[in-house]
Write a protein that holds these residues in place. Structure first.
Motif, short mmCIF file in Angstrom:
data_model
loop_
_atom_site.label_atom_id
_atom_site.label_comp_id
_atom_site.label_asym_id
_atom_site.label_seq_id
_atom_site.Cartn_x
_atom_site.Cartn_y
_atom_site.Cartn_z
N UNK A 180 3.40 12.70 -3.72
CA UNK A 180 2.88 12.23 -2.44
C UNK A 180 3.19 10.77 -2.18
N UNK A 181 3.17 10.44 -0.90
CA UNK A 181 3.02 9.07 -0.41
C UNK A 181 1.71 9.15 0.36
N UNK A 182 0.67 8.60 -0.21
CA UNK A 182 -0.69 8.87 0.26
C UNK A 182 -1.16 8.10 1.48
N UNK A 183 -0.43 7.10 1.92
CA UNK A 183 -0.88 6.38 3.11
C UNK A 183 -0.61 7.23 4.34
N UNK A 184 -1.54 7.20 5.28
CA UNK A 184 -1.44 8.09 6.44
C UNK A 184 -0.26 7.77 7.35
N UNK A 242 0.81 -1.22 0.00
CA UNK A 242 0.00 0.00 0.00
C UNK A 242 0.84 1.27 0.00
N UNK A 243 1.89 1.33 0.82
CA UNK A 243 2.70 2.54 0.87
C UNK A 243 3.36 2.81 -0.47
N UNK A 244 3.98 1.82 -1.04
CA UNK A 244 4.65 1.99 -2.34
C UNK A 244 3.62 2.32 -3.44
N UNK A 245 2.44 1.71 -3.36
CA UNK A 245 1.39 1.98 -4.35
C UNK A 245 0.81 3.38 -4.22
N UNK A 246 0.95 3.98 -3.05
CA UNK A 246 0.38 5.32 -2.82
C UNK A 246 1.30 6.44 -3.28
N UNK A 247 2.47 6.10 -3.78
CA UNK A 247 3.43 7.12 -4.22
C UNK A 247 3.14 7.49 -5.67
#
Length: 149
Positions: free
Chosen positions: A107-111, A53-58
């Motif tokens: 962005x890295x969109x994960x909170x 999720x973190x890598x996918x949110x970039x």
């Protein structure tokens, strides 16, 4: 001899469009380089990618006067479907806040992205920001030469 206003307006509109295309192309290129810098690092120098999720949110968004012009792909890694959605939503939210001029938002969109950088001392976006700050003056200079008559 006079030039009809319609021809003058057509020329001005064509130049405005050409300028916007060059700006968006330059910002897209920088955005892609930043995304590569942030995402494409081996596990040894990056965070442990459990869900993806973190890598996918970039990713990035480009806006002009608060209107979104382009997004990156926000490519899914592993089962990181939530990251794709969170990243795109976050990039859009931030980019829309800039209502004057052009903006590139990476962005890295994960909170929990900031927590990973702070608590685990892992590089999520820090190196991408440093890279962009270093590369931007060179890109602006090139853009100015492309826009010159």
């Amino acid at each position: 001899m006079t030039t009809p206003m319609s021809e003058i307006n057509a020329f001005i509109n064509a130049e405005k469009k050409r300028t916007e295309n060059l700006i968006v192309h330059a910002l897209s290129y920088l955005g892609e380089l930043c995304v590569i810098e942030a995402r494409d690092r081996p596990q040894e120098v990056s965070w442990i990618d459990r869900s993806g999720n973190l890598r996918s949110s970039i990713g990035y968004a480009i806006a002009h006067n608060g209107k979104i012009l382009r997004y990156s792909d926000f490519t899914q890694v592993k089962q990181g479907n939530d990251g794709v959605k969170e990243g795109k939503t976050f990039a859009e939210e931030i980019a829309r806040k800039f209502t004057n001029g052009y903006v590139l938002v990476v962005v890295a969109g994960m909170n929990y992205a900031e927590l990973v950088e702070a608590m685990e001392s892992k590089n999520v976006l820090a190196s991408a920001e440093l890279f962009a700050r270093k590369k931007l003056p060179e890109m602006m200079s090139k853009l100015k030469s492309q826009l010159a008559p």
